[in-house]
Design an enzyme around this catalytic site. Sequence first.
Site, PDB file in Angstrom:
ATOM      1  N   SER A 127       0.815  -1.211   0.000  1.00 49.44           N
ATOM      2  CA  SER A 127       0.000   0.000   0.000  1.00 49.44           C
ATOM      3  C   SER A 127       0.854   1.269   0.000  1.00 49.44           C
ATOM      4  O   SER A 127       1.618   1.505  -0.918  1.00 49.44           O
ATOM      5  CB  SER A 127      -0.957  -0.031   1.192  1.00 49.44           C
ATOM      6  OG  SER A 127      -1.898   1.011   1.126  1.00 49.44           O
ATOM      7  N   ASP A 262      -2.261   6.327  -3.640  1.00 47.13           N
ATOM      8  CA  ASP A 262      -1.136   5.738  -2.921  1.00 47.13           C
ATOM      9  C   ASP A 262      -0.552   4.602  -3.751  1.00 47.13           C
ATOM     10  O   ASP A 262      -0.847   4.464  -4.940  1.00 47.13           O
ATOM     11  CB  ASP A 262      -1.569   5.265  -1.533  1.00 47.13           C
ATOM     12  CG  ASP A 262      -2.492   4.061  -1.578  1.00 47.13           C
ATOM     13  OD1 ASP A 262      -3.152   3.860  -2.617  1.00 47.13           O
ATOM     14  OD2 ASP A 262      -2.555   3.308  -0.580  1.00 47.13           O
ATOM     15  N   ASP A 264      -0.997   1.400  -4.043  1.00 40.05           N
ATOM     16  CA  ASP A 264      -1.832   0.370  -4.675  1.00 40.05           C
ATOM     17  C   ASP A 264      -3.211   0.901  -5.051  1.00 40.05           C
ATOM     18  O   ASP A 264      -4.092   0.142  -5.432  1.00 40.05           O
ATOM     19  CB  ASP A 264      -1.969  -0.858  -3.775  1.00 40.05           C
ATOM     20  CG  ASP A 264      -2.730  -0.564  -2.485  1.00 40.05           C
ATOM     21  OD1 ASP A 264      -2.716   0.599  -2.038  1.00 40.05           O
ATOM     22  OD2 ASP A 264      -3.332  -1.493  -1.911  1.00 40.05           O
TER      23      ASP A 264
END
Length: 476
Positions: A127, A262, A264
Amino acid sequence: MVFMLWSRRWQSCSARSRGGWQNASEPVKPMGKYFGTSGIRGLASSQLTDAFVRKAADAAGAFYGAEKKVCIARDTRPSGQRIRDALAQGLAEQGCEVTDFGVLTTPGLYYLTRELGFDGGVMITASHNPPEYNGIKFCDANGALPEADEEAIEKLIDKPPARAKTKGTLREIDGVTEYAERLVKIAPKPRKRMRVLVDCAAGPAALVAPRVLRKLGYDVVEFNCVPDATKSNRPLEPKAPNLKLAVEALRETGAEAGIAFDGDADRVAFFDRNGAWDDDENNAAVCLANLKSKKNRLVIGTVESRSYLDAVLAKIGATVYRTKVGDGAIVRACREKNAAMGVEESGHYVMPEFGFFSAALYPALVLLASTDDFSSVRKTLAETPRNHSSKKRLACPNEKKQKAMAFIGKKLESLEGNGVLNDADGFRYDYPDSSWLMVRPSGTEPIIKLYFEARTLVRVQELERAVESIAKEALG
């Protein structure tokens, strides 16, 4: 193996809550050995080794079951391909029929898991964390897995299951095309041909977002869109301080609206010619845009959500129910409370009509389509007054969090002010003068977070001094 994520074994140190709290969720459950608030996460080189990934894949394969259809995808971190290879091999050896979507966003994997009839999905991503980290997130056709299923996988990691008698298969599909084409069909159409600058953090959004926006009729400016996490020109978390270059590019290119993702693309933030929006503005804007067409006016927030969100939504008759931090907790609360949507300060948005998982591009499309003057959104939000607030981050190794939080919890009990304690996720004290403070350990980073809000700056500073002194003493 000790992972980056703070262990679920820590539980609330204080059972002595002074009164209830109308939005309190159930007491925080202990975290697991491997799973944290958002799957498994750690340093790719030393923690997510091939050996560990194979064990996790064996466990997931046994959990989903032989002959079950499981899809996988990854973000743009350099370790992604290696982890993908070990993961795919392990799942196939457990008899799963594996489909690799390649590089894709986390919401894209979750969405296709449901839409294409897969039994399960596995996303390789860390992430918003730096490129040297990576992680593994699991889902099924209903969205993010509940904690009980994560616990089942965790037990299988420590007690490896027997291999399936028949090996499964592996095939590859262009996940980007599958997802983008479906998203274009269901997304709201723009009111005008708006010029939009999209900052993809050099992540998988770079392959999806510009394509979808153009198909919908937007004039797109690509920025930070090389799909290689090591090439991002900013930290992967789309917080306002990280978006200075994107804001400059927006002004230089004459774009009206800015979207930032961000690593992902399950978090999103916004900006315009006047600068990056803060967390309150992001949350409130998406909520207002999404609730326009809904009768249901219940929104799930978290214990981090500031009072500004309540104030803005009260104007349209909406209410906020607070739960624990983390997109998984928001998903569960959305289901349990039959909420219209869920939001998190970090930029997660759960829209049940799209799926029970955190999305980013879809909420952004909802916001863009709600106006023909993007700059007016922020002006409207400015009509609602805000309290003073601050947030601080203190470094704390994961192995020291349990002891530190126990010390802090004990000391906070002695603070004056007759505060009402909510310990569903760390310690939050709400005071009669509408001020509040909160201390909670991060579930994804080796830090402890401090939050403060009050009607006056003097009161915020008073709370800061008291709590920082306690926290620093706890951390030595």
